[in-house]
Design an enzyme around this catalytic site. Sequence first.
Site, PDB file in Angstrom:
ATOM      1  NE  ARG A  50      11.502  47.801  50.082  1.00 12.85           N
ATOM      2  CZ  ARG A  50      10.503  48.647  49.775  1.00 12.85           C
ATOM      3  NH1 ARG A  50      10.767  49.888  49.431  1.00 12.85           N
ATOM      4  NH2 ARG A  50       9.240  48.246  49.824  1.00 12.85           N
ATOM      5  CE1 TYR A 103      35.178  38.755  43.910  1.00 12.01           C
ATOM      6  CE2 TYR A 103      33.245  40.147  43.666  1.00 12.01           C
ATOM      7  CZ  TYR A 103      33.807  38.943  44.005  1.00 12.01           C
ATOM      8  OH  TYR A 103      33.012  37.921  44.436  1.00 12.01           O
ATOM      9  CG  ASP A 176      35.694  48.219  45.029  1.00 15.90           C
ATOM     10  OD1 ASP A 176      36.061  48.290  46.216  1.00 15.90           O
ATOM     11  OD2 ASP A 176      35.135  47.214  44.549  1.00 15.90           O
ATOM     12  CE  LYS A 201      35.332  40.978  50.133  1.00 16.84           C
ATOM     13  NZ  LYS A 201      34.374  39.907  50.160  1.00 16.84           N
TER      14      LYS A 201
HETATM   15  O1  P1T Z   1      31.121  40.036  48.236  1.00 14.00           O
HETATM   16  P1  P1T Z   1      30.530  41.409  48.240  1.00 14.00           P
HETATM   17  O2  P1T Z   1      30.310  41.986  49.577  1.00 14.00           O
HETATM   18  O3  P1T Z   1      29.304  41.499  47.356  1.00 14.00           O
HETATM   19  O4  P1T Z   1      31.623  42.399  47.589  1.00 14.00           O
HETATM   20  C1  P1T Z   1      32.022  42.320  46.259  1.00 14.00           C
HETATM   21  C2  P1T Z   1      33.388  42.901  46.089  1.00 14.00           C
HETATM   22  C3  P1T Z   1      33.526  44.195  45.629  1.00 14.00           C
HETATM   23  N1  P1T Z   1      34.736  44.775  45.459  1.00 14.00           N
HETATM   24  C4  P1T Z   1      35.870  44.116  45.755  1.00 14.00           C
HETATM   25  C5  P1T Z   1      37.185  44.783  45.553  1.00 14.00           C
HETATM   26  C6  P1T Z   1      35.807  42.807  46.251  1.00 14.00           C
HETATM   27  O5  P1T Z   1      36.959  42.183  46.540  1.00 14.00           O
HETATM   28  C7  P1T Z   1      34.540  42.177  46.417  1.00 14.00           C
HETATM   29  C8  P1T Z   1      34.417  40.780  46.912  1.00 14.00           C
HETATM   30  N2  P1T Z   1      35.595  40.044  46.858  1.00 14.00           N
HETATM   31  C9  P1T Z   1      35.747  38.750  47.253  1.00 14.00           C
HETATM   32  C10 P1T Z   1      34.759  37.992  47.752  1.00 14.00           C
HETATM   33  C11 P1T Z   1      37.116  38.214  47.097  1.00 14.00           C
HETATM   34  O6  P1T Z   1      37.470  37.176  47.685  1.00 14.00           O
HETATM   35  O7  P1T Z   1      37.894  38.852  46.372  1.00 14.00           O
END
Ligand code: P1T
Length: 386
Positions: A50, A103, A176, A201
């Site tokens: 961790r 998001y 972000d 992503k």
């Molecule tokens: O899903 P996660 O890895 O926890 O990420 C969150 C997140 C953070 N910032 C942005 C700009 C994002 O688009 C996302 C996650 N978005 C999706 C799952 C979506 O379909 O838009």
Amino acid sequence: MKFETAAVHVGEEPVFSEGGSGDVVIPIHLSSTFAREDVSAPPRGYEYSRSGNPTRHALEKKLAVIENAHFGLAFSSGLAAETTVALTLLKKNDHVVAFDDLYGGTRRLFNHVFQENFGVRFSYVDARDPENINAGLRKNTRFVWLESPTNPLIRLCDIREIVKIAHEEDIPVIVDNTFASPFFQHPLLLGADIVVHSTTKYINGHSDSIGGAVMLSDENLYRRIRFNQNTAGAILSPFDSFLVARGIKTLALRMERHGKNALAVARYLESHDKVDTVNYPGLRSHPQHTLAKKQMDGFSGMISFEIKGGKTAALRFLRALKIFALAESLGGVESLIEHPATMTHASVPKKEREKVGVTDSLIRISAGIENVDDLIADLEQAFGEV
Ligand code: P1T
């Protein structure tokens, strides 16, 4: 080293000394703990997975370099990365200014955890005009939170201008950078203090790992966030660290194709008589096309558009597609499509959602790396079913 070279090599230099086997790819170190030679001997670099793991560490070096940062940290999801940054910087009753198009999960985290449980106040402003950020700042504002381009309306904000405004008050700016990817936009070079990513992503890029990243250059801030990475414990697993490191090696190649395909799809949509508006920063019709050209090195693979005929037409269209998968998420090699109002942004109350512009007619596309002729043919046949 240039981006493409660093993406391949950093963190994965072959080791020959001390019994190293010269691997050209970072091994997956699954051990949860690391033995010491003697009770009085210090740990040999790693203690407990961790706190630190060699595979994750290799990825964290790569993450730092591709985002022009001194430090990188890998988390178990994008939201885990966001949570860890926010809980490092916020105390109860603090205040945050954020872009009003984010998001949906980020807004849910801010409103339902930080606001409801700890009394943190969030001012959501239209950051397309930097003056709105200025007007939103208060004495107890602890950071400015931006997405650019935003999810799902593909709006931009002038990161450099907003940094100038926030830094006058010594307020850090967090970006972000998920939609642009580190290949097309470099917020730290524009003056931002912290970059966060959902590595789920583009960075991983193959829709087979959930992860998040934080990149920054301020050592003191890095130590505080790393302390909470270990203390709150939302770390990325060794296997996912391997996957993300592997994904990064082809990030440049993939982003070039994502951008090319998205531009062709956006142009096709713009010319279609069943489409109302198309949001893509690479189109001359995008109100912030000039800013996009100045601030980004490419326009990335995300598009949204409004279909004529409201929700009924939107759902009919989505049901008819054959190559585009109807799914949340984005940034993978396969093209995805979704309906923000009922999917990614369903957790945002209808009134708030519609105030920003996320209507029932809005459809979001993540253009994959397939042959673009097949993508356009699929869209064309689906419009035929509306
Ligand atoms: O899903 P996660 O890895 O926890 O990420 C969150 C997140 C953070 N910032 C942005 C700009 C994002 O688009 C996302 C996650 N978005 C999706 C799952 C979506 O379909 O838009």
